[in-house]
Design a protein around this motif. Structure first.
Motif, mmCIF file in Angstrom:
data_model
loop_
_atom_site.group_PDB
_atom_site.id
_atom_site.type_symbol
_atom_site.label_atom_id
_atom_site.label_comp_id
_atom_site.label_asym_id
_atom_site.label_seq_id
_atom_site.Cartn_x
_atom_site.Cartn_y
_atom_site.Cartn_z
ATOM 1 N N UNK A 179 0.852 -1.176 0.000
ATOM 2 C CA UNK A 179 0.000 0.000 0.000
ATOM 3 C C UNK A 179 0.897 1.239 0.000
ATOM 4 N N UNK A 180 0.418 2.347 0.501
ATOM 5 C CA UNK A 180 1.193 3.585 0.387
ATOM 6 C C UNK A 180 2.422 3.582 1.292
ATOM 7 N N UNK A 181 2.209 3.302 2.562
ATOM 8 C CA UNK A 181 3.347 3.290 3.492
ATOM 9 C C UNK A 181 3.383 2.013 4.318
ATOM 10 N N UNK A 182 2.517 1.081 4.026
ATOM 11 C CA UNK A 182 2.490 -0.196 4.748
ATOM 12 C C UNK A 182 2.565 -1.346 3.763
ATOM 13 N N UNK A 183 3.015 -2.496 4.250
ATOM 14 C CA UNK A 183 3.167 -3.657 3.385
ATOM 15 C C UNK A 183 1.826 -4.348 3.169
ATOM 16 N N UNK A 184 1.668 -4.952 1.994
ATOM 17 C CA UNK A 184 0.443 -5.657 1.659
ATOM 18 C C UNK A 184 0.714 -7.129 1.411
ATOM 19 N N UNK A 185 -0.135 -7.729 0.608
ATOM 20 C CA UNK A 185 -0.048 -9.156 0.351
ATOM 21 C C UNK A 185 0.658 -9.409 -0.973
ATOM 22 N N UNK A 186 1.465 -10.468 -1.013
ATOM 23 C CA UNK A 186 2.181 -10.846 -2.212
ATOM 24 C C UNK A 186 1.204 -11.275 -3.306
ATOM 25 N N UNK A 187 1.463 -10.861 -4.543
ATOM 26 C CA UNK A 187 0.578 -11.186 -5.658
ATOM 27 C C UNK A 187 0.388 -12.685 -5.819
ATOM 28 N N UNK A 188 1.451 -13.449 -5.683
ATOM 29 C CA UNK A 188 1.332 -14.898 -5.860
ATOM 30 C C UNK A 188 0.400 -15.507 -4.829
ATOM 31 N N UNK A 189 0.446 -15.021 -3.601
ATOM 32 C CA UNK A 189 -0.473 -15.518 -2.573
ATOM 33 C C UNK A 189 -1.918 -15.153 -2.911
ATOM 34 N N UNK A 190 -2.126 -13.933 -3.407
ATOM 35 C CA UNK A 190 -3.477 -13.535 -3.792
ATOM 36 C C UNK A 190 -3.989 -14.384 -4.943
ATOM 37 N N UNK A 191 -3.145 -14.630 -5.931
ATOM 38 C CA UNK A 191 -3.544 -15.463 -7.066
ATOM 39 C C UNK A 191 -3.872 -16.879 -6.618
ATOM 40 N N UNK A 192 -3.112 -17.387 -5.670
ATOM 41 C CA UNK A 192 -3.364 -18.742 -5.169
ATOM 42 C C UNK A 192 -4.744 -18.826 -4.518
ATOM 43 N N UNK A 193 -5.073 -17.826 -3.667
ATOM 44 C CA UNK A 193 -6.381 -17.825 -3.010
ATOM 45 C C UNK A 193 -7.497 -17.707 -4.040
ATOM 46 N N UNK A 194 -7.324 -16.812 -4.993
ATOM 47 C CA UNK A 194 -8.344 -16.615 -6.029
ATOM 48 C C UNK A 194 -8.600 -17.907 -6.798
ATOM 49 N N UNK A 195 -7.536 -18.575 -7.190
ATOM 50 C CA UNK A 195 -7.687 -19.806 -7.978
ATOM 51 C C UNK A 195 -8.243 -20.950 -7.144
ATOM 52 N N UNK A 196 -7.822 -21.040 -5.881
ATOM 53 C CA UNK A 196 -8.334 -22.111 -5.026
ATOM 54 C C UNK A 196 -9.828 -21.961 -4.773
ATOM 55 N N UNK A 197 -10.333 -20.723 -4.843
ATOM 56 C CA UNK A 197 -11.759 -20.481 -4.677
ATOM 57 C C UNK A 197 -12.548 -20.677 -5.970
ATOM 58 N N UNK A 198 -11.836 -20.963 -7.052
ATOM 59 C CA UNK A 198 -12.496 -21.184 -8.332
ATOM 60 C C UNK A 198 -12.687 -19.929 -9.155
ATOM 61 N N UNK A 199 -12.031 -18.834 -8.776
ATOM 62 C CA UNK A 199 -12.095 -17.591 -9.509
ATOM 63 C C UNK A 199 -10.873 -17.450 -10.425
ATOM 64 N N UNK A 200 -10.862 -16.389 -11.227
ATOM 65 C CA UNK A 200 -9.688 -16.123 -12.066
ATOM 66 C C UNK A 200 -9.545 -14.609 -12.262
ATOM 67 N N UNK A 201 -8.322 -14.127 -12.530
ATOM 68 C CA UNK A 201 -8.104 -12.680 -12.684
ATOM 69 C C UNK A 201 -8.856 -12.124 -13.892
ATOM 70 N N UNK A 202 -9.465 -10.971 -13.690
ATOM 71 C CA UNK A 202 -10.197 -10.290 -14.763
ATOM 72 C C UNK A 202 -9.234 -9.392 -15.529
#
Length: 326
Positions: free
Chosen positions: A301-324
């Motif tokens: 985020x602006x001055x704080x750390x967020x979540x790694x993209x690969x981790x987000x993609x993993x959660x999205x795919x495990x839920x049966x979703x895909x990037x738009x």
């Protein structure tokens, strides 16, 4: 609200039928078995408008710190004593290079964000150079430069900008409790200026500042009236040195219910889950999509750390979703 079947209720929401204040406030009090019914409904509404696509965006802190405003949650405020990096506006080449790196990722939008009340001319000139050079490429560039007038936003549109981000932050009745150096009307006017200039608008806010259920609903209605295209949802992470340090008003369930309320009030709008999602949703984080979220801000985020993209993609795919990427 739950007297009728969940499928019938989802249909009423999709058709944008109005619900009474008592019914909407009741959403924020749901618990137990009723939660499963609520998530079934909000998931069905999300799927109707967005399918199984989850839009991803990233942001760049293009100008950090030294802000003249006193927002109590912000580490970049002059009133904050938080230790952060402070620097002037990045060069147009910095923005182009960062955009080029992101173009290799399944990320749809890239927000260029600056601290401060509003944009400086020299910063705008630098950004216009980047927008012109990057026009027509992925990711799409968005701008978040604070309070801006119509002429400024029109000039950005003419250079190729498609979307402007400007949060209302909180409800009209709550606003003066979180910021005294500008007012709610100025934020609404910036959103209106952006829409008048022909830009798409991203406008949401932050929860966890001590707002009541009534103020959460008021805020949802403020947003509905402002009519943005996307609604970024932030959950407060109290940072030492800010005036909001020590606040503890959120639970994972409350976060889910806030997202569900926003989905019911604005069924066809993008809802982007942004800062504080992991810290506040905790183990319930994956359920945020079933609560109605259609988009996700990934990375720092602006001055704080967020979540790694690969981790987000993993959660999205495990839920049966895909990037738009449309």
């Amino acid at each position: 609200m739950f007297e009728i079947s969940p499928d019938h209720l989802a249909e009423k929401i999709i058709n944008k039928e109005k619900f009474g204040e008592e019914d909407l406030l009741g959403i924020l009090k749901i618990k137990g078995r009723s939660l499963a019914k609520l998530l079934y409904i909000t998931d069905k509404v999300r799927y109707y408008f967005f399918g199984d696509r989850i839009g991803l965006c990233k942001i760049m802190n293009a100008k950090s710190g030294n802000c003249s405003e006193d927002c109590i949650f912000c580490t970049q405020s002059f009133a904050s004593k938080a230790e952060i990096d402070k620097y002037n506006f990045k060069t147009s080449q910095d923005i182009i290079d960062a955009s080029s790196n992101i173009s290799k990722l399944p990320v749809k939008r890239f927000g260029i964000v600056t601290s401060g009340r509003g944009p400086l001319k020299e910063d705008l000139d630098e950004f216009k150079t980047a927008v012109s050079a990057w026009h027509g490429k992925r990711p799409f560039l968005c701008a978040s430069f604070g309070i801006a007038d119509y002429e400024t936003l029109k000039a950005l549109k003419e250079k190729g900008l498609q979307r402007y981000h400007h949060n209302l932050e909180t409800s009209k009745s709550m606003f003066q409790k979180i910021c005294t150096t500008h007012n709610f009307r100025e934020r609404i006017e910036t959103v209106r200026n952006a829409k008048r200039a022909g830009l798409k608008v991203c406008s949401g806010g932050i929860f966890g500042l001590g707002e009541t259920d009534e103020q959460i609903l008021e805020f949802a209605m403020n947003l509905k009236e402002a009519d943005p295209d996307s609604i970024p949802v932030n959950f407060l992470v109290p940072v030492k040195g800010t005036k909001a340090y020590g606040f503890d008003f959120l639970t994972p369930l409350r976060c889910l219910l806030i997202v569900a309320l926003l989905r019911i009030v604005m069924p066809d709008k993008e809802i982007i889950i942004c800062g504080g999602r992991k810290e506040n949703l905790k183990e319930l984080y994956p359920f945020v999509f079933h609560a109605g979220a259609s988009n996700l801000m990934t990375g720092n985020y602006l001055t704080t750390s967020g979540e790694d993209l690969e981790n987000d993609l993993r959660v999205i795919r495990e839920l049966g979703f895909y990037p738009d990427m449309d």
